[in-house]
Write a protein that holds these residues in place. Structure first.
Motif, PDB file in Angstrom:
ATOM      1  N   VAL A 106      34.572   3.950   7.999  1.00 56.63           N
ATOM      2  CA  VAL A 106      33.650   4.618   7.342  1.00 56.63           C
ATOM      3  C   VAL A 106      32.906   5.568   8.694  1.00 56.63           C
ATOM      4  O   VAL A 106      32.482   5.086   9.614  1.00 56.63           O
ATOM      5  CB  VAL A 106      32.467   3.833   6.895  1.00 56.63           C
ATOM      6  CG1 VAL A 106      31.473   4.722   6.086  1.00 56.63           C
ATOM      7  CG2 VAL A 106      33.400   2.872   5.725  1.00 56.63           C
ATOM      8  N   SER A 107      32.765   6.698   8.457  1.00 59.02           N
ATOM      9  CA  SER A 107      32.436   7.792   9.578  1.00 59.02           C
ATOM     10  C   SER A 107      31.376   8.810   8.892  1.00 59.02           C
ATOM     11  O   SER A 107      31.514   9.193   7.870  1.00 59.02           O
ATOM     12  CB  SER A 107      33.330   8.571  10.252  1.00 59.02           C
ATOM     13  OG  SER A 107      32.721   9.573  11.266  1.00 59.02           O
ATOM     14  N   SER A 108      30.268   8.879   9.789  1.00 63.03           N
ATOM     15  CA  SER A 108      29.372  10.126   9.347  1.00 63.03           C
ATOM     16  C   SER A 108      30.159  11.483   9.309  1.00 63.03           C
ATOM     17  O   SER A 108      31.125  11.399  10.067  1.00 63.03           O
ATOM     18  CB  SER A 108      28.130   9.980   9.989  1.00 63.03           C
ATOM     19  OG  SER A 108      28.467  10.550  11.392  1.00 63.03           O
ATOM     20  N   SER A 109      29.632  12.320   8.638  1.00 66.04           N
ATOM     21  CA  SER A 109      30.131  13.799   8.681  1.00 66.04           C
ATOM     22  C   SER A 109      30.163  14.228   9.979  1.00 66.04           C
ATOM     23  O   SER A 109      31.145  15.291  10.447  1.00 66.04           O
ATOM     24  CB  SER A 109      29.741  14.654   7.546  1.00 66.04           C
ATOM     25  OG  SER A 109      28.115  14.651   7.571  1.00 66.04           O
ATOM     26  N   THR A 110      29.107  14.218  10.660  1.00 67.01           N
ATOM     27  CA  THR A 110      28.827  15.010  11.978  1.00 67.01           C
ATOM     28  C   THR A 110      29.924  14.555  12.938  1.00 67.01           C
ATOM     29  O   THR A 110      30.227  14.925  13.757  1.00 67.01           O
ATOM     30  CB  THR A 110      27.507  14.868  12.448  1.00 67.01           C
ATOM     31  OG1 THR A 110      26.404  15.357  11.559  1.00 67.01           O
ATOM     32  CG2 THR A 110      27.255  15.319  14.015  1.00 67.01           C
ATOM     33  N   LEU A 111      30.181  13.062  13.005  1.00 68.95           N
ATOM     34  CA  LEU A 111      31.146  12.446  13.684  1.00 68.95           C
ATOM     35  C   LEU A 111      32.534  12.605  13.394  1.00 68.95           C
ATOM     36  O   LEU A 111      33.359  11.827  14.129  1.00 68.95           O
ATOM     37  CB  LEU A 111      30.328  11.142  14.445  1.00 68.95           C
ATOM     38  CG  LEU A 111      29.249  11.016  14.838  1.00 68.95           C
ATOM     39  CD1 LEU A 111      28.984   9.531  14.872  1.00 68.95           C
ATOM     40  CD2 LEU A 111      29.103  11.464  16.073  1.00 68.95           C
ATOM     41  N   GLN A 112      32.838  13.433  12.336  1.00 71.64           N
ATOM     42  CA  GLN A 112      34.332  13.515  11.863  1.00 71.64           C
ATOM     43  C   GLN A 112      35.123  14.023  13.146  1.00 71.64           C
ATOM     44  O   GLN A 112      36.385  13.182  13.192  1.00 71.64           O
ATOM     45  CB  GLN A 112      34.297  14.334  10.778  1.00 71.64           C
ATOM     46  CG  GLN A 112      35.503  14.538   9.974  1.00 71.64           C
ATOM     47  CD  GLN A 112      35.539  15.462   8.742  1.00 71.64           C
ATOM     48  OE1 GLN A 112      34.364  15.271   8.045  1.00 71.64           O
ATOM     49  NE2 GLN A 112      36.491  16.292   8.521  1.00 71.64           N
ATOM     50  N   PRO A 113      34.867  14.858  13.976  1.00 72.95           N
ATOM     51  CA  PRO A 113      35.881  15.015  15.185  1.00 72.95           C
ATOM     52  C   PRO A 113      36.120  13.654  15.825  1.00 72.95           C
ATOM     53  O   PRO A 113      37.353  13.650  16.198  1.00 72.95           O
ATOM     54  CB  PRO A 113      35.320  16.314  15.730  1.00 72.95           C
ATOM     55  CG  PRO A 113      34.165  16.941  14.894  1.00 72.95           C
ATOM     56  CD  PRO A 113      33.804  15.737  13.927  1.00 72.95           C
TER      57      PRO A 113
END
Length: 518
Positions: A106-113
């Motif tokens: 599960v990842s935040s959108s900002t940390l997608q890269p």
């Protein structure tokens, strides 16, 4: 009831705290009833996607309801929660995912890269993306796996409680902590470890169901999770989640939500009292100020005392979930510099090299025993074997920290046997940094030490010997580390020397380096 672990906490609490606010964040408020329903749906959504008892579910993101929902949902299934430090570099994220064998991220959108690069060549099969409120500006980041929005997945889950048996002995969380050899270790925190740690906090501190705790430290650190959020939720209080620490905003939130509890490191509290809004912000609601990492400077103590506030300080580590000792606020002056007394249900001793108790005032290694102490490291049998002293009726964790107990039983930390550097509350193990610098062809020898810093307490400094016939600059060293290590681990300065002071066996004498270059 089959589930006696963390996964059942909110369900048991919702009946006692019906209608009460559990979480406040930028996304709004959630009552205990609403939070329990979301946890049920998310747990069933995880199960629909193949998550079973014992499987690892990783989380990469800042403080948000989704963090705690993922923790409790995993616990509802008997799965294992793996929180990841958002400040790590892609290879470090990849290592944690590979080592833990996490199947879902599960990842935040900002940390997608970071999620995209860190999840390559791992066991992760699926990624859920949490809208963190900062927009999905990284939609172009190519994810190597199937991905879906977190809220969409959650809403697809059935609204019933999973029927899974979970005991206090079962594994709840794997938290990665840097090792002295440079290889991170996964501390295996059971449901019992975290439950007993919360009980210690509730026993030793005046936590009530009316408390409002502001989480300004990241929950992926065991201190914020174990000492801050979990005890307050267990008691039925309210947790305010803040994604980033900004002193002016924190002061505004204290006034807006009548915050009673804050925890942090000395730098946190220093920046608050030095902010222009400090003098005219209403902080009368504050009751519990908890500080860890290092002693609070006298000038910071005085700034809070002038507002009628005192600190509770403590000592602990990931392996103790994390509380080992606590200094009551009544002793913040008379025992200034002390880590405090052992938590109520925890034992602390100081021993000599033969593991025999030291006399009061005598420096030795600090060891900890109690139901909040882990029993082992994930996939690290050698580290486990070397980290504990097993006796007939107890197993003692060898902390690697040096200290002493005074006549009243208060603990004082005198040195770090493992050379760990604490920078702004972050643990930095020099071996990991040295390993990366030593990879440079031009480096003949390297040592990393901690140097005092007014803002962060300590920062790392690299001492480097350049190979004969080679050239190397500070800029080249720092550029080499960029992207390989988390930024807080990268030395703030590099000093080049002709040779290193060494022992007869050839080991670098770091005390000599500290005296000369710190």
């Amino acid at each position: 009831m089959k589930n006696h672990g963390l996964g059942d906490w909110i369900h048991r609490r919702r009946v006692r705290s019906r209608g009460e606010t559990a979480l406040i964040s930028a996304a709004g408020e959630l009552t205990y009833d609403q939070l329990a329903e979301r946890i049920d749906r998310l747990a069933n959504a995880f199960a629909d996607r193949g998550v079973r008892t014992g499987d690892r579910v990783a989380y990469l993101g800042e403080n948000s309801p989704a963090f705690l929902e993922t923790l409790f949902a995993a616990g509802s299934l008997g799965a294992v929660f793996v929180p990841l430090n958002t400040r790590l570099a892609p290879p470090e994220i990849q290592f944690a995912l590979q080592d833990s064998g996490a199947r879902l991220l599960v990842s935040s959108s900002t940390l997608q890269p970071l999620a995209a690069s860190g999840s390559r060549e791992t066991a992760v099969e699926r990624i859920m993306i949490v809208d963190d409120g900062h927009g999905t500006q990284h939609e172009d980041a190519e994810l190597p796996l199937p991905a879906e929005p977190f809220e969409q997945a959650l809403s697809s889950g059935a609204l019933h409680r999973p029927d899974v048996q979970v005991s206090h002995e079962d594994l709840a969380v794997i938290l990665y902590t840097s090792g002295t050899t440079g290889s991170p270790k996964g501390a295996m925190l059971t449901h019992g470890n975290l439950t007993w740690n919360a009980i210690n906090v509730l026993t030793d501190h005046d936590i009530t169901s009316r408390d409002v705790a502001l989480m300004i430290a990241p929950l992926f650190h065991v201190a914020a999770l174990g000492q801050g959020a979990l005890p307050v939720l267990l008691k039925g209080g309210c947790v305010v989640l803040e994604q980033r620490f900004e002193p002016g905003r924190v002061l505004a939130l204290i006034q807006e939500h009548s915050v009673s509890n804050i925890s942090g490191v000395p730098t946190t509290f220093q920046l608050l009292c030095e902010h222009p809004d400090w003098d005219h912000t209403d902080i009368s609601s504050l009751r519990n100020l908890t500080c860890g990492g290092s002693a609070v400077p006298t000038r910071v103590l005085e700034a809070y005392e002038s507002r009628g506030l005192a600190f509770t300080m403590g000592y602990g580590m990931t392996e103790t979930s994390p509380g080992a000792t606590s200094l009551p606020s009544a002793y913040s002056r008379s025992k200034q510099g002390s880590g405090g007394l052992p938590h109520f249900h925890t034992d602390v001793r100081v021993v000599d090299p033969a593991d025999q108790p030291c006399a009061p005032g005598e420096v030795g290694e600090i060891q900890v025993h109690g139901p909040n102490v882990i029993a082992e490291y994930w996939n690290r049998p050698e580290a486990t074997a070397s980290s504990f002293v097993h006796e007939e009726h107890a197993s003692w964790l060898k902390t690697g920290d040096m200290g002493y107990l005074d006549e009243d039983g208060f603990l004082y930390i005198s040195d770090r046997l493992k050379d760990m550097i604490i920078s702004g509350g972050e643990n930095i193990y020099p071996a990991q940094v040295e390993q990366q610098i030593a990879a440079l062809e031009s480096v003949a020898a390297v040592a990393v030490i901690g140097v005092e810093d007014e803002r962060w307490g300590e920062v790392p400094r690299a001492i480097v010997v350049v190979r004969e016939g080679h050239e190397l600059t500070e800029e080249q060293v720092l550029r080499h580390l960029d992207g390989r290590l988390a930024r807080y681990k990268i030395p703030k300065s590099v000093i080049f020397v002709e040779s290193m002071p060494r022992t007869a066996s050839g080991k670098i004498r770091k005390p000599d380096l500290r005296r000369q270059y710190a």
